[in-house]
Motif scaffolding. Structure first.
Motif, PDB file in Angstrom:
ATOM      1  N   LYS B  50       0.884  -1.168   0.000  1.00 14.15           N
ATOM      2  CA  LYS B  50       0.000   0.000   0.000  1.00 14.15           C
ATOM      3  C   LYS B  50       0.919   1.215   0.000  1.00 14.15           C
ATOM      4  O   LYS B  50       1.613   1.467   0.972  1.00 14.15           O
ATOM      5  CB  LYS B  50      -0.885  -0.023   1.235  1.00 14.15           C
ATOM      6  N   GLY B  51       0.956   1.946  -1.098  1.00 21.94           N
ATOM      7  CA  GLY B  51       1.879   3.079  -1.209  1.00 21.94           C
ATOM      8  C   GLY B  51       2.775   2.894  -2.428  1.00 21.94           C
ATOM      9  O   GLY B  51       2.383   2.252  -3.402  1.00 21.94           O
ATOM     10  N   ALA B  52       3.977   3.454  -2.353  1.00 20.66           N
ATOM     11  CA  ALA B  52       4.886   3.426  -3.503  1.00 20.66           C
ATOM     12  C   ALA B  52       5.288   1.997  -3.822  1.00 20.66           C
ATOM     13  O   ALA B  52       5.725   1.257  -2.942  1.00 20.66           O
ATOM     14  CB  ALA B  52       6.114   4.274  -3.210  1.00 20.66           C
ATOM     15  N   PHE B  53       5.145   1.615  -5.076  1.00 16.24           N
ATOM     16  CA  PHE B  53       5.400   0.234  -5.494  1.00 16.24           C
ATOM     17  C   PHE B  53       6.182   0.268  -6.803  1.00 16.24           C
ATOM     18  O   PHE B  53       5.777   0.939  -7.757  1.00 16.24           O
ATOM     19  CB  PHE B  53       4.058  -0.482  -5.677  1.00 16.24           C
ATOM     20  N   ALA B  54       7.304  -0.449  -6.832  1.00 11.84           N
ATOM     21  CA  ALA B  54       8.120  -0.495  -8.056  1.00 11.84           C
ATOM     22  C   ALA B  54       7.614  -1.645  -8.920  1.00 11.84           C
ATOM     23  O   ALA B  54       7.536  -2.783  -8.466  1.00 11.84           O
ATOM     24  CB  ALA B  54       9.588  -0.690  -7.704  1.00 11.84           C
ATOM     25  N   GLU B  55       7.277  -1.353 -10.176  1.00 14.53           N
ATOM     26  CA  GLU B  55       6.696  -2.376 -11.033  1.00 14.53           C
ATOM     27  C   GLU B  55       7.213  -2.215 -12.465  1.00 14.53           C
ATOM     28  O   GLU B  55       7.728  -1.170 -12.847  1.00 14.53           O
ATOM     29  CB  GLU B  55       5.169  -2.286 -11.003  1.00 14.53           C
ATOM     30  N   ARG B  56       7.070  -3.303 -13.229  1.00 12.18           N
ATOM     31  CA  ARG B  56       7.531  -3.288 -14.615  1.00 12.18           C
ATOM     32  C   ARG B  56       6.356  -3.019 -15.551  1.00 12.18           C
ATOM     33  O   ARG B  56       5.248  -3.482 -15.315  1.00 12.18           O
ATOM     34  CB  ARG B  56       8.167  -4.636 -14.969  1.00 12.18           C
ATOM     35  N   TRP B  57       6.631  -2.291 -16.634  1.00 13.22           N
ATOM     36  CA  TRP B  57       5.607  -2.025 -17.642  1.00 13.22           C
ATOM     37  C   TRP B  57       6.224  -2.220 -19.026  1.00 13.22           C
ATOM     38  O   TRP B  57       7.410  -1.990 -19.229  1.00 13.22           O
ATOM     39  CB  TRP B  57       5.079  -0.593 -17.515  1.00 13.22           C
ATOM     40  N   LEU B  58       5.372  -2.601 -19.969  1.00 14.26           N
ATOM     41  CA  LEU B  58       5.789  -2.787 -21.358  1.00 14.26           C
ATOM     42  C   LEU B  58       4.946  -1.885 -22.255  1.00 14.26           C
ATOM     43  O   LEU B  58       3.713  -1.929 -22.190  1.00 14.26           O
ATOM     44  CB  LEU B  58       5.589  -4.251 -21.773  1.00 14.26           C
ATOM     45  N   HIS B  59       5.595  -1.077 -23.072  1.00 18.10           N
ATOM     46  CA  HIS B  59       4.849  -0.233 -24.020  1.00 18.10           C
ATOM     47  C   HIS B  59       4.540  -1.073 -25.257  1.00 18.10           C
ATOM     48  O   HIS B  59       5.192  -0.962 -26.283  1.00 18.10           O
ATOM     49  CB  HIS B  59       5.664   1.022 -24.379  1.00 18.10           C
ATOM     50  N   SER B  60       3.489  -1.901 -25.143  1.00 18.90           N
ATOM     51  CA  SER B  60       3.306  -2.961 -26.138  1.00 18.90           C
ATOM     52  C   SER B  60       2.823  -2.455 -27.492  1.00 18.90           C
ATOM     53  O   SER B  60       3.171  -3.024 -28.510  1.00 18.90           O
ATOM     54  CB  SER B  60       2.355  -4.027 -25.601  1.00 18.90           C
ATOM     55  N   THR B  61       2.003  -1.395 -27.560  1.00 15.13           N
ATOM     56  CA  THR B  61       1.604  -0.924 -28.886  1.00 15.13           C
ATOM     57  C   THR B  61       2.446   0.261 -29.338  1.00 15.13           C
ATOM     58  O   THR B  61       2.119   0.892 -30.332  1.00 15.13           O
ATOM     59  CB  THR B  61       0.112  -0.528 -28.953  1.00 15.13           C
ATOM     60  N   GLY B  62       3.511   0.579 -28.624  1.00 17.66           N
ATOM     61  CA  GLY B  62       4.400   1.647 -29.071  1.00 17.66           C
ATOM     62  C   GLY B  62       5.762   1.081 -29.416  1.00 17.66           C
ATOM     63  O   GLY B  62       5.916   0.331 -30.365  1.00 17.66           O
ATOM     64  N   CYS B  63       6.737   1.401 -28.565  1.00 19.83           N
ATOM     65  CA  CYS B  63       8.113   1.029 -28.880  1.00 19.83           C
ATOM     66  C   CYS B  63       8.459  -0.399 -28.452  1.00 19.83           C
ATOM     67  O   CYS B  63       9.559  -0.866 -28.710  1.00 19.83           O
ATOM     68  CB  CYS B  63       9.065   2.007 -28.204  1.00 19.83           C
ATOM     69  N   ARG B  64       7.517  -1.090 -27.773  1.00 22.07           N
ATOM     70  CA  ARG B  64       7.700  -2.483 -27.367  1.00 22.07           C
ATOM     71  C   ARG B  64       8.907  -2.670 -26.441  1.00 22.07           C
ATOM     72  O   ARG B  64       9.579  -3.678 -26.485  1.00 22.07           O
ATOM     73  CB  ARG B  64       7.819  -3.409 -28.595  1.00 22.07           C
ATOM     74  N   GLN B  65       9.176  -1.661 -25.624  1.00 17.12           N
ATOM     75  CA  GLN B  65      10.287  -1.736 -24.680  1.00 17.12           C
ATOM     76  C   GLN B  65       9.752  -1.782 -23.247  1.00 17.12           C
ATOM     77  O   GLN B  65       8.736  -1.168 -22.928  1.00 17.12           O
ATOM     78  CB  GLN B  65      11.203  -0.505 -24.828  1.00 17.12           C
ATOM     79  N   TRP B  66      10.495  -2.510 -22.397  1.00 11.94           N
ATOM     80  CA  TRP B  66      10.155  -2.575 -20.989  1.00 11.94           C
ATOM     81  C   TRP B  66      10.772  -1.391 -20.243  1.00 11.94           C
ATOM     82  O   TRP B  66      11.829  -0.881 -20.634  1.00 11.94           O
ATOM     83  CB  TRP B  66      10.702  -3.861 -20.378  1.00 11.94           C
ATOM     84  N   PHE B  67      10.125  -0.997 -19.145  1.00  6.71           N
ATOM     85  CA  PHE B  67      10.728  -0.007 -18.257  1.00  6.71           C
ATOM     86  C   PHE B  67      10.140  -0.218 -16.867  1.00  6.71           C
ATOM     87  O   PHE B  67       9.164  -0.956 -16.688  1.00  6.71           O
ATOM     88  CB  PHE B  67      10.486   1.420 -18.748  1.00  6.71           C
ATOM     89  N   ASN B  68      10.763   0.408 -15.883  1.00  5.17           N
ATOM     90  CA  ASN B  68      10.290   0.328 -14.505  1.00  5.17           C
ATOM     91  C   ASN B  68       9.555   1.604 -14.132  1.00  5.17           C
ATOM     92  O   ASN B  68       9.839   2.686 -14.667  1.00  5.17           O
ATOM     93  CB  ASN B  68      11.468   0.144 -13.536  1.00  5.17           C
ATOM     94  N   MET B  69       8.632   1.450 -13.221  1.00  6.70           N
ATOM     95  CA  MET B  69       7.842   2.604 -12.817  1.00  6.70           C
ATOM     96  C   MET B  69       7.583   2.508 -11.318  1.00  6.70           C
ATOM     97  O   MET B  69       7.377   1.416 -10.793  1.00  6.70           O
ATOM     98  CB  MET B  69       6.528   2.602 -13.581  1.00  6.70           C
ATOM     99  N   LEU B  70       7.634   3.648 -10.648  1.00  8.81           N
ATOM    100  CA  LEU B  70       7.304   3.713  -9.229  1.00  8.81           C
ATOM    101  C   LEU B  70       5.935   4.364  -9.130  1.00  8.81           C
ATOM    102  O   LEU B  70       5.774   5.527  -9.468  1.00  8.81           O
ATOM    103  CB  LEU B  70       8.371   4.545  -8.506  1.00  8.81           C
ATOM    104  N   ARG B  71       4.946   3.571  -8.711  1.00  5.11           N
ATOM    105  CA  ARG B  71       3.560   4.058  -8.708  1.00  5.11           C
ATOM    106  C   ARG B  71       2.984   3.897  -7.309  1.00  5.11           C
ATOM    107  O   ARG B  71       3.255   2.909  -6.624  1.00  5.11           O
ATOM    108  CB  ARG B  71       2.735   3.245  -9.707  1.00  5.11           C
ATOM    109  N   ASP B  72       2.225   4.892  -6.893  1.00  3.91           N
ATOM    110  CA  ASP B  72       1.545   4.791  -5.599  1.00  3.91           C
ATOM    111  C   ASP B  72       0.268   3.980  -5.804  1.00  3.91           C
ATOM    112  O   ASP B  72      -0.592   4.362  -6.600  1.00  3.91           O
ATOM    113  CB  ASP B  72       1.228   6.190  -5.066  1.00  3.91           C
ATOM    114  N   THR B  73       0.145   2.862  -5.091  1.00  6.93           N
ATOM    115  CA  THR B  73      -1.004   1.993  -5.335  1.00  6.93           C
ATOM    116  C   THR B  73      -2.295   2.540  -4.741  1.00  6.93           C
ATOM    117  O   THR B  73      -3.355   1.995  -4.987  1.00  6.93           O
ATOM    118  CB  THR B  73      -0.749   0.590  -4.743  1.00  6.93           C
ATOM    119  N   VAL B  74      -2.196   3.629  -3.973  1.00  9.76           N
ATOM    120  CA  VAL B  74      -3.409   4.223  -3.411  1.00  9.76           C
ATOM    121  C   VAL B  74      -3.870   5.387  -4.279  1.00  9.76           C
ATOM    122  O   VAL B  74      -5.023   5.457  -4.688  1.00  9.76           O
ATOM    123  CB  VAL B  74      -3.158   4.709  -1.969  1.00  9.76           C
TER     124      VAL B  74
END
Ligand SMILES: [Zn+2]
Lengths: 211, 135
Positions: B50-74
């Motif tokens: 609950k709070g800041a969470f580091a997660e992986r994302w893929l820009h699948s319909t764009g550049c098709r590259q993975w990156f990490n993101m820090l997102r607040d889950t609340v």
């Protein structure tokens, strides 16, 4: 075993090739509003998917074949004849006229493969992967804006820009090739849906504008 | 709809991306040395922060590259976007410090406070959701 008779007669096979949206040709024609927004399916094109590290020597060899490689998202490089669209940091789509295909007397794929050589990467014939929709006219942008979240205003989306994105929830490469002219490259299996989606989005422009 | 800033393409709709789960989960050094339980924890056990969470994302319909993101889950506030392989950015609270402790964990109401009658302990006001919380 390869059917060599069919291979030598590939120009004969060309005559029976059907484009993915050919069954919509009449609908595209009747749904277009000349002078406002016109949609048609473009001619076959030779497309090659290229993956290469842009900082490598192989990339500069490929760039000399294609007339440059785009450096970042949105950029289009190439020549009058063939354009190179940016798909990713190490992934490019070369779009050239149909007759550049090696089976039709051209040498696009052969020269790209030779330019890549033994370097890590790939050159893949994607000519049958995508079809081309040509959307033109003063209301073309208004049609696209119904299903594309990008900023398509001319101040940010200028002619000679191509972006991989979604139009009508369909993944497409969207190329702006003129002030009021766009090309959409959907995968073949999405051509029917996207063609009908665009026709639906164009329908309101056939009626007089409601003041 | 989240507006996610792809490091290559700029701001794009969330529908262009695919979620890749928790970031910074290293592949075990010697998978053969792991017990079944340790292997199962590597495969299936993830933090539920609950709070800041580091997660992986893929820009699948764009550049098709993975990156990490820090997102607040609340709040869904995107605090940082950074490349694969890069460490979690400093400054943001570390997820590990607010994670629910590993099993075995006693149910909070079963922990008897000295000097208080059973069942009268005040509910926990910790910012960490208790295990089994349903929200
Ligand atoms: Zn991207």
């Amino acid at each position: 075993m390869a059917n060599t008779a069919a291979l030598t007669g590939i120009n004969g096979l060309r005559e029976i090739r059907r484009s993915p949206a050919s069954h919509l040709a009449a609908a595209l024609e009747s749904g277009s509003v000349p002078g406002t927004v016109v949609l048609k399916e473009g001619p076959f094109q030779t497309m090659a998917g290229v993956r290469v590290d842009p900082a490598s020597e192989a990339a500069s060899r490929i760039a000399s074949v294609t007339g440059g490689l785009p450096a970042r998202c949105g950029e289009v490089a190439g020549t009058e004849q063939a354009s190179v669209l940016w798909l990713g940091p190490s992934e490019f789509l070369v779009v050239a006229p149909e007759e550049d295909h090696d089976t039709l007397g051209g040498d696009l794929l052969g020269s790209l493969t030779a330019a890549l050589g033994d370097a890590p990467g790939q050159v893949v014939d994607l000519s049958a992967n995508r079809t081309t929709f040509e959307l033109t006219g003063p209301r073309a942008r208004a049609v696209l804006e119904k299903g594309c979240a990008l900023d398509l205003h001319p101040r940010s989306f200028t002619p000679g820009t191509a972006l991989a994105t979604e139009v009508g929830n369909i993944p497409v490469v969207l190329l702006k090739n003129g002030e009021e002219s766009f090309r959409l490259f959907p995968r073949a299996s999405f051509a029917d849906f996207l063609g009908r989606w665009l026709l639906d989005a164009m329908r309101e422009f056939a009626s007089p504008e409601v003041p | 709809m989240l507006l996610i800033s792809c490091p290559n393409c700029g701001s794009r709709d969330e529908t262009e991306f695919h979620y890749g789960g928790q970031a910074h989960v290293p592949y075990p050094e010697n998978p053969n040395d792991l017990s079944d339980r340790e292997w199962a924890e590597f495969l299936f056990y993830r933090d539920n922060t609950k709070g800041a969470f580091a997660e992986r994302w893929l820009h699948s319909t764009g550049c098709r590259q993975w990156f990490n993101m820090l997102r607040d889950t609340v709040t869904y506030d995107i605090q940082a976007v950074y490349p694969m392989g890069a460490p979690r950015p400093a400054g943001a609270p570390d997820a590990l410090s607010v994670v629910v402790p590993k099993r075995p964990l006693k149910q909070p109401e079963l922990i008897e406070q000295p000097g208080s009658a059973p069942g009268t302990a005040a509910p926990s006001t910790s910012t960490t959701a208790p295990e089994g919380a349903t929200k």
